[in-house]
Design an enzyme around this catalytic site. Sequence first.
Site, PDB file in Angstrom:
ATOM      1  N   SER A  14      36.089  39.943  43.182  1.00  0.00           N
ATOM      2  CA  SER A  14      35.747  38.954  43.927  1.00  0.00           C
ATOM      3  C   SER A  14      34.660  38.486  42.179  1.00  0.00           C
ATOM      4  O   SER A  14      34.926  39.149  42.001  1.00  0.00           O
ATOM      5  CB  SER A  14      34.558  39.963  44.482  1.00  0.00           C
ATOM      6  OG  SER A  14      34.296  40.640  44.492  1.00  0.00           O
ATOM      7  N   LYS A  15      33.571  37.315  42.686  1.00  0.00           N
ATOM      8  CA  LYS A  15      32.886  37.062  42.441  1.00  0.00           C
ATOM      9  C   LYS A  15      32.297  38.258  41.328  1.00  0.00           C
ATOM     10  O   LYS A  15      32.396  38.641  39.779  1.00  0.00           O
ATOM     11  CB  LYS A  15      31.911  35.758  42.383  1.00  0.00           C
ATOM     12  CG  LYS A  15      32.715  34.998  42.794  1.00  0.00           C
ATOM     13  CD  LYS A  15      31.905  33.406  42.268  1.00  0.00           C
ATOM     14  CE  LYS A  15      32.678  32.445  42.675  1.00  0.00           C
ATOM     15  NZ  LYS A  15      32.688  32.238  43.788  1.00  0.00           N
ATOM     16  N   ARG A  16      32.085  39.490  42.289  1.00  0.00           N
ATOM     17  CA  ARG A  16      30.917  40.799  41.934  1.00  0.00           C
ATOM     18  C   ARG A  16      31.738  41.530  40.738  1.00  0.00           C
ATOM     19  O   ARG A  16      31.114  41.403  40.151  1.00  0.00           O
ATOM     20  CB  ARG A  16      30.773  41.389  43.313  1.00  0.00           C
ATOM     21  CG  ARG A  16      29.261  41.966  42.759  1.00  0.00           C
ATOM     22  CD  ARG A  16      28.739  43.139  44.753  1.00  0.00           C
ATOM     23  NE  ARG A  16      28.592  41.883  45.244  1.00  0.00           N
ATOM     24  CZ  ARG A  16      29.633  42.426  46.474  1.00  0.00           C
ATOM     25  NH1 ARG A  16      29.233  43.181  46.830  1.00  0.00           N
ATOM     26  NH2 ARG A  16      29.329  41.720  47.456  1.00  0.00           N
ATOM     27  N   ASN A  17      32.654  41.523  40.810  1.00  0.00           N
ATOM     28  CA  ASN A  17      33.406  43.074  39.928  1.00  0.00           C
ATOM     29  C   ASN A  17      34.869  41.599  39.014  1.00  0.00           C
ATOM     30  O   ASN A  17      34.856  42.085  38.365  1.00  0.00           O
ATOM     31  CB  ASN A  17      34.634  43.141  40.676  1.00  0.00           C
ATOM     32  CG  ASN A  17      35.914  42.991  41.394  1.00  0.00           C
ATOM     33  OD1 ASN A  17      35.482  41.737  41.404  1.00  0.00           O
ATOM     34  ND2 ASN A  17      35.985  44.040  42.427  1.00  0.00           N
ATOM     35  N   GLY A  18      34.233  40.728  38.701  1.00  0.00           N
ATOM     36  CA  GLY A  18      34.313  39.609  37.294  1.00  0.00           C
ATOM     37  C   GLY A  18      36.011  38.865  37.938  1.00  0.00           C
ATOM     38  O   GLY A  18      36.314  38.722  36.631  1.00  0.00           O
TER      39      GLY A  18
END
Length: 291
Positions: free
Chosen positions: A244-248
């Site tokens: 996801s965007k959160r883990n890059g």
Amino acid sequence: MKLVTRFAPSPTGRLHLGHAYAALFAAAQAATPAGRFLLRIEDIDATRCRPEFVDYILEDLAWLGLHWDEGPFHQSQRQEIYAIHFGHLQRAGQLYPCFCTPEALTQSRQQQVAAGQPPRYDGRCARLSPQEASRRLDQGEPAAVRFRVQTAATVAFEDLIRGPQRFETGSIGDFVIRRTDGTPAFFFSNAVDDAEMGITHVLRGEDHLSNTPRQILLLEALQLAIPRYGHLPLITGADGAPLSKRNGSQSLAQLRAAGYLPLALVNYLARLGHHLDAPGLLSIDALAAGF
Ligand code: GLU
């Protein structure tokens, strides 16, 4: 054997590696003499879908080198087909209007979770008398439409990747097939289209696994063909959580801008959780032949 597969993205954002993973295997599976690979744009939810993302999907697939044999089909243009199948279920008495507000549904879900139960619709509108339901509809009260799920049955299927699967209908609960705004819900349009388009094999992300028993129940009720399903593991980031965007995670467009070559990405994905006998960098055709 006739093999018809599809890639069915929703144009709500740019494609990422997870999409490319599903699209690649669906295309590879269909790469047989009688096979066909379809592209279907799941663009019913007008609040989340945007036309420019449809263009980007076509562009990203072309950049990857994945070609579809039929389509793109647009769900937004297939409302009459959904209406016909909706009518069949309605006449068979398998649907009922649900007047529950989002707040009431959230509250009920929280209570179930707090009590350690699987969250599912508590069935309160299933118990309304037909007179009461018609009166509320006549008064213009907004209503979604739910599909009645039998309580004590088992839905079993053989997942192409995960093996035998069993779901008790008691933990599924009646689910929405038409939203308050009159549009078909995902479960419904996706299942109807797979049957209408003659899809024989559905390869999609594991996040859809719990949707499959619902879709099988719908297809059974509609007496439509049920495809074989295979649920691909989700690609995770270094933190073990789904990309996801959160883990890059980056979109295909970002990876492309960073200089990654499409064939390198495709080879990387083709070897992720999947064994190929041939070593080295392979063309898409060679990858498909070894699938
Ligand atoms: N539109 C759905 C998605 O993008 C399709 C899922 C499926 O392949 O059935 O998640």
